[in-house]
Motif scaffolding. Structure first.
Motif, short mmCIF file in Angstrom:
data_model
loop_
_atom_site.label_atom_id
_atom_site.label_comp_id
_atom_site.label_asym_id
_atom_site.label_seq_id
_atom_site.Cartn_x
_atom_site.Cartn_y
_atom_site.Cartn_z
N LEU A 176 0.84 -1.19 0.00
CA LEU A 176 0.00 0.00 0.00
C LEU A 176 0.88 1.25 0.00
CD1 LEU A 176 -2.68 -0.99 2.68
CD2 LEU A 176 -2.97 -0.98 0.20
N PRO A 177 0.40 2.34 -0.58
CA PRO A 177 1.14 3.60 -0.50
C PRO A 177 0.96 4.21 0.89
CG PRO A 177 -0.94 3.95 -1.63
CD PRO A 177 -0.85 2.47 -1.38
N GLY A 178 1.78 5.18 1.19
CA GLY A 178 1.61 5.91 2.44
C GLY A 178 2.72 5.65 3.44
N ARG A 179 2.78 6.53 4.45
CA ARG A 179 3.87 6.49 5.44
C ARG A 179 3.80 5.27 6.35
NH1 ARG A 179 4.10 11.43 8.97
NH2 ARG A 179 1.83 11.24 8.88
N THR A 180 2.58 4.84 6.69
CA THR A 180 2.45 3.72 7.63
C THR A 180 3.02 2.44 7.03
OG1 THR A 180 0.50 4.68 8.69
CG2 THR A 180 0.84 2.31 8.94
N PHE A 181 2.59 2.11 5.82
CA PHE A 181 3.09 0.89 5.18
C PHE A 181 4.59 1.00 4.92
CE2 PHE A 181 3.36 -2.58 2.16
CZ PHE A 181 2.37 -3.47 2.59
N SER A 182 5.04 2.18 4.54
CA SER A 182 6.47 2.38 4.28
C SER A 182 7.29 2.17 5.55
CB SER A 182 6.72 3.78 3.72
OG SER A 182 6.12 3.94 2.45
N ALA A 183 6.76 2.63 6.69
CA ALA A 183 7.47 2.46 7.96
C ALA A 183 7.57 0.99 8.34
CB ALA A 183 6.78 3.25 9.06
N PHE A 184 6.49 0.23 8.09
CA PHE A 184 6.56 -1.21 8.31
C PHE A 184 7.57 -1.85 7.35
CE2 PHE A 184 2.42 -0.95 10.56
CZ PHE A 184 2.68 -1.83 11.61
N ARG A 185 7.52 -1.43 6.08
CA ARG A 185 8.43 -1.99 5.08
C ARG A 185 9.90 -1.73 5.45
NH1 ARG A 185 8.24 -5.32 0.98
NH2 ARG A 185 9.47 -3.93 -0.34
N ALA A 186 10.15 -0.60 6.10
CA ALA A 186 11.51 -0.25 6.50
C ALA A 186 11.96 -0.99 7.75
CB ALA A 186 11.60 1.26 6.73
N GLY A 187 11.08 -1.80 8.33
CA GLY A 187 11.45 -2.59 9.51
C GLY A 187 11.24 -1.86 10.81
N GLY A 188 10.38 -0.85 10.83
CA GLY A 188 10.13 -0.11 12.06
C GLY A 188 9.48 -0.94 13.15
#
Length: 285
Positions: free
Chosen positions: A240-252
């Motif tokens: 999904l687009p967006g900051r939340t999914f990106s933060a999960f993708r980055a291993g947060g």
């Protein structure tokens, strides 16, 4: 203060005869915390909105209170040495409301000293802009400014939560799962850590984050769930687009370094009599 190891707790004295209160003590995590504390020989009191059930264990303390309104909380905490706050609330500011009423009750509770408040939070709440994570972070901040003895323990996602996710998505012919990595941890491992913290001196800060023994992709974990339940489903990973999914993708949501947990997802599934369904509940009891 951030503690960069677990050895500080070894050999520290227990609370003696003073009770340790567990909020959410009838939930998934709360039950495990109660069991761990009782195994250690600690006196335990469950804080719940419900009456004490007829089948409650002998010797287990019970106090009725409502953290959502604050009714009865100060009396429920009377004389407590520590409180392990496992109750949670979903939606709006419910998580902060529970913490606010717990802090107020702890300040008013009859006793020689204020109890040590131990709060279980989630790894990545300061990095992942997800609504529930923001609520947990707000509750952490309330506790840190309370003036009470306190400790926050962040943990990765529970096995039970992923199982609930997979149980829901496996109902469809095509199983759709997020293209993310998880490091799930067993509630029994988290409960062990919380019990250790409850009988130790307050950190007045954050303990070292804890996670499970394996980091695996969601599709890989979903395949393990399907195998354990004897079902076959095609998997469709999604992003999904967006900051939340990106933060999960980055291993947060992950914990680097040596994991704390010992029980892997496969072992957890193998020990369940009926892994297809899960009445997941960890809210206020």
């Amino acid at each position: 203060m951030l503690v960069n190891g677990w050895d500080r707790l070894e050999g520290e004295a227990t609370m003696g005869d003073a009770e340790i209160v567990v909020t959410g003590g009838t939930g998934v995590l709360g039950r495990a915390v109660v069991a761990r504390l009782r195994e250690r020989g600690e006196a335990v009191r469950v804080l719940s909105r419900r009456e004490r059930p007829a089948d409650a264990e002998p010797g287990l303390g019970w106090a009725r209170a409502d953290l959502s309104t604050g009714e009865g909380v100060d009396a429920a905490l009377a004389g407590a040495a520590a409180v392990v706050h496992c109750a949670t609330g979903f939606g709006g500011d419910q998580e902060a409301t529970l913490m606010r009423n717990l802090v107020a009750g702890a300040r008013r509770a009859p006793g020689v000293t204020a109890p040590h408040l131990v709060y279980v939070s989630i790894v990545g709440v300061e990095r992942i802009p997800f609504g529930y994570y923001r609520a947990k972070l707000a509750a952490e901040e309330l506790l840190s400014r309370s003036g009470l003895p306190w400790t926050v323990q962040r943990a990765t996602q529970f096995h039970d939560l992923l199982r609930a996710l997979f149980a829901a998505t496996a109902r469809a012919p095509l199983m759709v799962v997020p293209d993310l990595r998880f490091q799930p941890v067993d509630v029994r491992d988290v409960a062990t850590r919380l019990a250790e913290l409850a009988v130790a001196a307050p950190l007045d800060g954050w303990a070292l984050d804890i996670g499970g023994p394996e980091t695996r992709t969601a599709p890989d974990l979903a395949r393990a769930y399907l195998a354990a339940t004897g079902r076959h489903r095609p998997l469709l990973p999604f992003r999904l687009p967006g900051r939340t999914f990106s933060a999960f993708r980055a291993g947060g949501n992950l914990v680097p370094g040596e994991p704390y947990g010992h029980i892997a997802f496969g072992q957890y599934l193998s020990e369940l009599p009926a892994p297809r369904s899960l009445p997941y509940r960890n809210r206020q009891g």
